[in-house]
Design a protein around this motif. Structure first.
Motif, PDB file in Angstrom:
ATOM      1  N   MET A  29      60.398  31.676  37.796  1.00  0.00           N
ATOM      2  CA  MET A  29      60.627  30.277  38.690  1.00  0.00           C
ATOM      3  C   MET A  29      59.913  29.135  37.767  1.00  0.00           C
ATOM      4  SD  MET A  29      58.998  29.458  42.446  1.00  0.00           S
ATOM      5  CE  MET A  29      57.151  28.855  41.798  1.00  0.00           C
ATOM      6  N   ALA A  30      58.917  29.140  36.918  1.00  0.00           N
ATOM      7  CA  ALA A  30      58.152  28.558  36.144  1.00  0.00           C
ATOM      8  C   ALA A  30      59.114  27.938  35.322  1.00  0.00           C
ATOM      9  CB  ALA A  30      56.908  28.965  35.432  1.00  0.00           C
ATOM     10  N   PHE A  31      60.015  28.855  34.767  1.00  0.00           N
ATOM     11  CA  PHE A  31      61.086  28.405  33.485  1.00  0.00           C
ATOM     12  C   PHE A  31      62.468  27.574  34.254  1.00  0.00           C
ATOM     13  CE2 PHE A  31      59.276  31.896  30.508  1.00  0.00           C
ATOM     14  CZ  PHE A  31      59.096  30.882  29.623  1.00  0.00           C
ATOM     15  N   GLY A  32      62.617  28.004  35.480  1.00  0.00           N
ATOM     16  CA  GLY A  32      63.726  27.570  36.160  1.00  0.00           C
ATOM     17  C   GLY A  32      63.554  26.299  36.770  1.00  0.00           C
ATOM     18  N   TRP A  33      62.360  25.810  36.974  1.00  0.00           N
ATOM     19  CA  TRP A  33      62.247  24.679  37.925  1.00  0.00           C
ATOM     20  C   TRP A  33      63.127  23.600  37.460  1.00  0.00           C
ATOM     21  CZ3 TRP A  33      60.059  20.022  36.814  1.00  0.00           C
ATOM     22  CH2 TRP A  33      59.440  19.867  35.621  1.00  0.00           C
ATOM     23  N   PHE A  72      55.463  21.775  32.386  1.00  0.00           N
ATOM     24  CA  PHE A  72      55.342  23.314  32.055  1.00  0.00           C
ATOM     25  C   PHE A  72      54.173  23.845  31.761  1.00  0.00           C
ATOM     26  CE2 PHE A  72      56.281  27.176  29.637  1.00  0.00           C
ATOM     27  CZ  PHE A  72      57.001  27.788  30.697  1.00  0.00           C
ATOM     28  N   ARG A  73      53.496  23.241  30.766  1.00  0.00           N
ATOM     29  CA  ARG A  73      52.251  23.418  30.205  1.00  0.00           C
ATOM     30  C   ARG A  73      51.204  23.500  31.433  1.00  0.00           C
ATOM     31  NH1 ARG A  73      52.868  26.377  26.902  1.00  0.00           N
ATOM     32  NH2 ARG A  73      55.079  25.749  26.995  1.00  0.00           N
ATOM     33  N   GLY A  74      51.315  22.617  32.366  1.00  0.00           N
ATOM     34  CA  GLY A  74      50.422  22.699  33.524  1.00  0.00           C
ATOM     35  C   GLY A  74      50.807  24.145  34.368  1.00  0.00           C
ATOM     36  N   ASP A  75      51.867  24.467  34.675  1.00  0.00           N
ATOM     37  CA  ASP A  75      52.317  25.842  35.319  1.00  0.00           C
ATOM     38  C   ASP A  75      51.976  27.024  34.470  1.00  0.00           C
ATOM     39  OD1 ASP A  75      53.511  24.315  37.480  1.00  0.00           O
ATOM     40  OD2 ASP A  75      55.628  24.494  36.720  1.00  0.00           O
ATOM     41  N   ASP A  76      52.244  26.728  33.074  1.00  0.00           N
ATOM     42  CA  ASP A  76      51.904  27.877  32.288  1.00  0.00           C
ATOM     43  C   ASP A  76      50.463  28.150  32.199  1.00  0.00           C
ATOM     44  OD1 ASP A  76      52.813  30.103  30.687  1.00  0.00           O
ATOM     45  OD2 ASP A  76      52.512  29.056  28.995  1.00  0.00           O
ATOM     46  N   ALA A  79      48.221  25.587  26.551  1.00  0.00           N
ATOM     47  CA  ALA A  79      48.606  24.369  25.609  1.00  0.00           C
ATOM     48  C   ALA A  79      47.647  24.593  24.536  1.00  0.00           C
ATOM     49  CB  ALA A  79      48.691  23.007  26.271  1.00  0.00           C
ATOM     50  N   ALA A  80      48.144  25.187  23.345  1.00  0.00           N
ATOM     51  CA  ALA A  80      47.184  25.400  22.406  1.00  0.00           C
ATOM     52  C   ALA A  80      46.118  26.225  22.532  1.00  0.00           C
ATOM     53  CB  ALA A  80      46.901  24.063  21.646  1.00  0.00           C
ATOM     54  N   ARG A  81      45.675  26.409  23.883  1.00  0.00           N
ATOM     55  CA  ARG A  81      44.554  27.374  23.969  1.00  0.00           C
ATOM     56  C   ARG A  81      44.630  27.491  25.638  1.00  0.00           C
ATOM     57  NH1 ARG A  81      40.396  24.295  26.566  1.00  0.00           N
ATOM     58  NH2 ARG A  81      40.869  22.154  26.120  1.00  0.00           N
ATOM     59  N   PRO A  82      44.066  28.352  26.298  1.00  0.00           N
ATOM     60  CA  PRO A  82      44.129  28.487  27.682  1.00  0.00           C
ATOM     61  C   PRO A  82      43.470  27.152  28.421  1.00  0.00           C
ATOM     62  CG  PRO A  82      43.187  30.456  26.806  1.00  0.00           C
ATOM     63  CD  PRO A  82      43.386  29.475  25.587  1.00  0.00           C
ATOM     64  N   LEU A  83      44.303  26.730  29.547  1.00  0.00           N
ATOM     65  CA  LEU A  83      43.650  25.647  30.210  1.00  0.00           C
ATOM     66  C   LEU A  83      42.880  26.111  31.365  1.00  0.00           C
ATOM     67  CD1 LEU A  83      47.080  23.621  29.943  1.00  0.00           C
ATOM     68  CD2 LEU A  83      44.995  23.492  28.558  1.00  0.00           C
ATOM     69  N   GLY A  84      42.052  25.270  31.747  1.00  0.00           N
ATOM     70  CA  GLY A  84      41.114  25.747  32.955  1.00  0.00           C
ATOM     71  C   GLY A  84      41.786  24.890  34.009  1.00  0.00           C
ATOM     72  N   PHE A  85      41.569  25.040  35.342  1.00  0.00           N
ATOM     73  CA  PHE A  85      42.162  24.418  36.651  1.00  0.00           C
ATOM     74  C   PHE A  85      42.330  23.052  36.538  1.00  0.00           C
ATOM     75  CE2 PHE A  85      41.928  22.825  40.837  1.00  0.00           C
ATOM     76  CZ  PHE A  85      43.157  23.284  41.354  1.00  0.00           C
ATOM     77  N   HIS A  91      47.684  18.186  33.419  1.00  0.00           N
ATOM     78  CA  HIS A  91      48.997  18.290  32.587  1.00  0.00           C
ATOM     79  C   HIS A  91      50.191  18.393  33.491  1.00  0.00           C
ATOM     80  CE1 HIS A  91      46.914  19.691  29.196  1.00  0.00           C
ATOM     81  NE2 HIS A  91      47.917  19.743  28.534  1.00  0.00           N
ATOM     82  N   GLY A  92      50.133  18.587  34.793  1.00  0.00           N
ATOM     83  CA  GLY A  92      50.969  18.785  35.737  1.00  0.00           C
ATOM     84  C   GLY A  92      51.233  17.295  36.227  1.00  0.00           C
ATOM     85  N   VAL A  93      50.223  16.563  36.547  1.00  0.00           N
ATOM     86  CA  VAL A  93      50.352  15.249  37.132  1.00  0.00           C
ATOM     87  C   VAL A  93      50.968  14.447  35.978  1.00  0.00           C
ATOM     88  CG1 VAL A  93      49.040  13.180  37.651  1.00  0.00           C
ATOM     89  CG2 VAL A  93      48.759  15.389  38.735  1.00  0.00           C
ATOM     90  N   THR A  94      50.416  14.416  34.662  1.00  0.00           N
ATOM     91  CA  THR A  94      51.225  13.821  33.628  1.00  0.00           C
ATOM     92  C   THR A  94      52.645  13.967  33.431  1.00  0.00           C
ATOM     93  OG1 THR A  94      48.920  13.973  32.539  1.00  0.00           O
ATOM     94  CG2 THR A  94      50.867  13.638  31.005  1.00  0.00           C
ATOM     95  N   GLY A  95      52.999  15.216  33.510  1.00  0.00           N
ATOM     96  CA  GLY A  95      54.558  15.515  33.498  1.00  0.00           C
ATOM     97  C   GLY A  95      55.147  14.810  34.663  1.00  0.00           C
ATOM     98  N   LEU A  96      54.809  14.885  35.833  1.00  0.00           N
ATOM     99  CA  LEU A  96      55.428  14.110  36.963  1.00  0.00           C
ATOM    100  C   LEU A  96      55.417  12.718  36.567  1.00  0.00           C
ATOM    101  CD1 LEU A  96      54.007  16.019  40.033  1.00  0.00           C
ATOM    102  CD2 LEU A  96      56.336  16.084  39.275  1.00  0.00           C
ATOM    103  N   CYS A  97      54.346  12.152  36.053  1.00  0.00           N
ATOM    104  CA  CYS A  97      54.405  10.750  35.768  1.00  0.00           C
ATOM    105  C   CYS A  97      55.400  10.454  34.834  1.00  0.00           C
ATOM    106  CB  CYS A  97      52.998  10.190  35.562  1.00  0.00           C
ATOM    107  SG  CYS A  97      51.772   9.976  36.879  1.00  0.00           S
ATOM    108  N   LEU A  98      55.376  11.302  33.695  1.00  0.00           N
ATOM    109  CA  LEU A  98      56.375  11.102  32.577  1.00  0.00           C
ATOM    110  C   LEU A  98      57.810  11.262  32.920  1.00  0.00           C
ATOM    111  CD1 LEU A  98      54.349  12.742  29.678  1.00  0.00           C
ATOM    112  CD2 LEU A  98      54.840  10.157  29.988  1.00  0.00           C
TER     113      LEU A  98
END
Length: 138
Positions: A29-33, A72-76, A79-85, A91-98
């Protein structure tokens, strides 16, 4: 076939691979959204269908690709290292805005500009975290 309630293909693939079906379903689902969202972006932004002047097409296409990457980085969660919450949410909000088309919500390019600002802030933060890690380790 990868929608959240069913995800038949993901369950079959998990069975064949001997993997956990639920984790496989969520990964699919993360890949296919993007396959679900992109047609809606086409409706609101003709430039993604390559209609319009070349500069607008290049800007909107670049923003859409960057938006999908950040989301996708937010979902996954990596991004170069594990991301915290908090980083995942950023990352998710940035993606939506972009990848939000300029004609949606009548906000013109303000939402995209906010996304670019957030993206720059995330890159600067990542650079600072890497410098601290190198300084502490070496």
């Amino acid at each position: 076939m990868i929608s959240p309630p069913v995800a038949i293909a993901a369950f079959v693939a998990a069975n064949l691979a001997g993997a956990d079906p639920n984790r496989n379903r969520l990964g699919a689902m993360a890949f296919g959204w993007t396959l679900f969202v992109i047609p809606f972006l086409f409706v609101f932004s003709g430039t993604l269908l390559l209609k319009g002047d070349p500069l607008s097409i290049a800007v909107d296409l670049s923003l859409a690709v960057a938006g999908v990457w950040f989301h996708f980085r937010g979902d996954d969660g990596y991004a170069a290292r594990p991301l915290g919450f908090v980083a995942r949410v950023c990352h998710g909000v940035t993606g939506l805005c972009l990848f939000m088309p300029a004609s949606v919500l009548g906000a013109e390019r303000w939402i995209n500009a906010a996304g670019v600002g957030l993206a720059v802030a995330l890159f600067v933060r990542e650079k600072a975290v890497r410098r601290r890690a190198v300084a502490a380790g070496g």
